[in-house]
Design an enzyme around this catalytic site. Structure first.
Site: not given
Ligand code: GLT
Ligand code: MN
Ligand code: MN
Length: 388
Positions: A55, A58, A89, A182, A184, A218, A221, A246, A256, A258, A288
């Site tokens: 980002h 970042d 990316m 993306e 979510k 993702e 998500h 992702d 969430d 991850d 991700d």
């Molecule tokens: C954030 C989010 C991710 C996105 C990222 C890109 S930032 O961490 O949870 O799923 O892909 O903006």
């Molecule tokens: Mn993501």
């Molecule tokens: Mn995520």
């Protein structure tokens, strides 16, 4: 059996925000000291990653002075040159700063919407400067807690207006850059607009330059929404819209998470890898995800290596599945087609429809045939468990 060493062809990438996560959560303070972008590039190189994504903030803090920004960029560039890591990316942080508390492109406040465009143009320039060819849009704050606050049709129109503006910006600048949207369903907003990859695919077709825009699905998500990720990915792929992906993992119905790729639903991860490898997906395989909050930076490396290693193992398992004699016998049986039906299927014609009307079907006999899917799935599980 290979040693599962990541190769550049796999295009394994990580965001600076993934291995750089310091383990802050809504209930607890950070558990790891921050590392600079250049240090994170070196960490990723050590574990064998192909590339790093970021980002805008970042890399460069939102309130950095120009001299500070230049110094960070120089440092980052040096680390990229020394390690050979690529930046495939980039993306914009349109969710962290308080100004985005009611969204960025969909905010009710015109000043916020204009600032979001300005911030994204600058971030696009930054991404392109480091070689990015894919630009991700994750609209984490583009949603509501109460629908009293915003007309959802206005939100869709504002979102479209922003995408159209930014596509034109890219064309105007002559950048070789494509957008990947993306989805979510929720978190950090109560509900987020365009909540699934399917919603995004529908939205993209309403844009002025749909050819420039694809998706970045993702795992977590879609799993949060209780959906089958591979089905969404397949729809995107079939539409020519799988620009990025992702990879991570997630228990449905939870916050969430991850999680490390393949650490929760190994069978879903297997079918995903099998799909990506079989269609020869050639984009980044971007992880991700975050290391558990229990870890120090050695644990972060374990986490990153684990994501890539699991992918490579599942790729090998997919190849095994494709050559397993018993599995392939069942697959051949499932896929065998009755040529007598060819005259009815495919494109419509009035003659075909007339002929089809007169065909007798023995419904009961057809329905009585067992399909062996139990056996097929058990064999799949046994491949995954390493006993075949
Ligand atoms: C954030 C989010 C991710 C996105 C990222 C890109 S930032 O961490 O949870 O799923 O892909 O903006
Ligand atoms: Mn993501
Ligand atoms: Mn995520």
């Amino acid at each position: 059996m290979s040693d599962y060493t990541p190769t550049p062809e796999m295009k394994f990438t990580f965001g600076l925000w993934t291995v750089g996560s310091i383990g802050r959560d809504p209930f607890g303070a950070p558990v790891r000291d921050p590392k600079s972008p250049a240090e994170l590039v070196r960490l990723l190189s050590e574990v064998g990653a192909y590339g790093v994504n970021f980002h805008d903030n970042d890399l460069i803090p939102i309130d950095a002075a120009p001299a500070e920004a230049d110094a960070i960029k120089k440092d980052f560039r040096k680390a990229l040159d020394e390690t050979g890591l690529k930046v495939p990316m980039a993306t914009t942080n349109l969710f962290g700063d308080p100004i985005f508390k009611d969204g960025a492109f969909t905010s009710n406040d015109a000043k916020v919407r204009a600032y979001a465009l300005q911030k994204t143009m600058n971030a696009i320039d930054l991404g392109v400067e480091f070689g990015a060819s894919i630009y991700v849009f994750w609209g984490g704050r583009e949603g509501t807690e109460t629908d009293a606050a915003k007309n959802p049709v206005d939100a869709i129109k504002r979102n479209r207006e922003a995408m159209n503006f930014l596509c034109e910006y890219v064309l105007d600048k002559g950048y070789a850059l494509k957008f990947a949207l993306e989805a979510k369903p929720n978190e950090p907003r109560g509900d987020i607009y365009n909540s699934t990859t399917g919603h995004m695919l529908g939205f993209i077709e309403t844009l002025d330059h749909p050819d420039m825009v694809g998706v970045n699905p993702e795992v977590a998500h879609e799993h949060m929404a209780g959906l089958n990720f591979t089905h969404g990915v397949a729809q995107a792929w079939e539409a020519g819209k799988l620009f990025h992906i992702d990879l991570n993992d997630q228990y449905p119905g939870r916050y969430d998470q991850d999680l490390r790729f393949g650490s929760r639903d190994i069978k879903a991860a297997f079918f995903l890898v099998k799909f990506l490898e079989e269609v020869k997906y050639s984009g980044s395989r971007h992880f991700d995800a975050h290391a558990y909050r229990t870890e120090d930076y050695d644990g972060v490396k374990d986490f990153a290596r684990g994501c890539m290693r699991t992918y490579m193992i599942l790729k090998e398992k997919a190849a095994k599945w494709n050559t397993d004699k018993e599995i392939q016998e069942i697959v051949a049986e499932i896929e065998a087609q009755d040529p007598a039906m060819d005259k009815y299927l495919g494109a419509y014609s009035a003659e075909k429809a007339d002929a089809l009307r007169t065909q007798d079907f023995d419904r009961e006999a057809i329905a009585k045939i067992g399909l062996k899917y139990e056996r097929l799935d058990q064999l799949t599980v046994e491949v995954l468990l390493g006993v075949r």
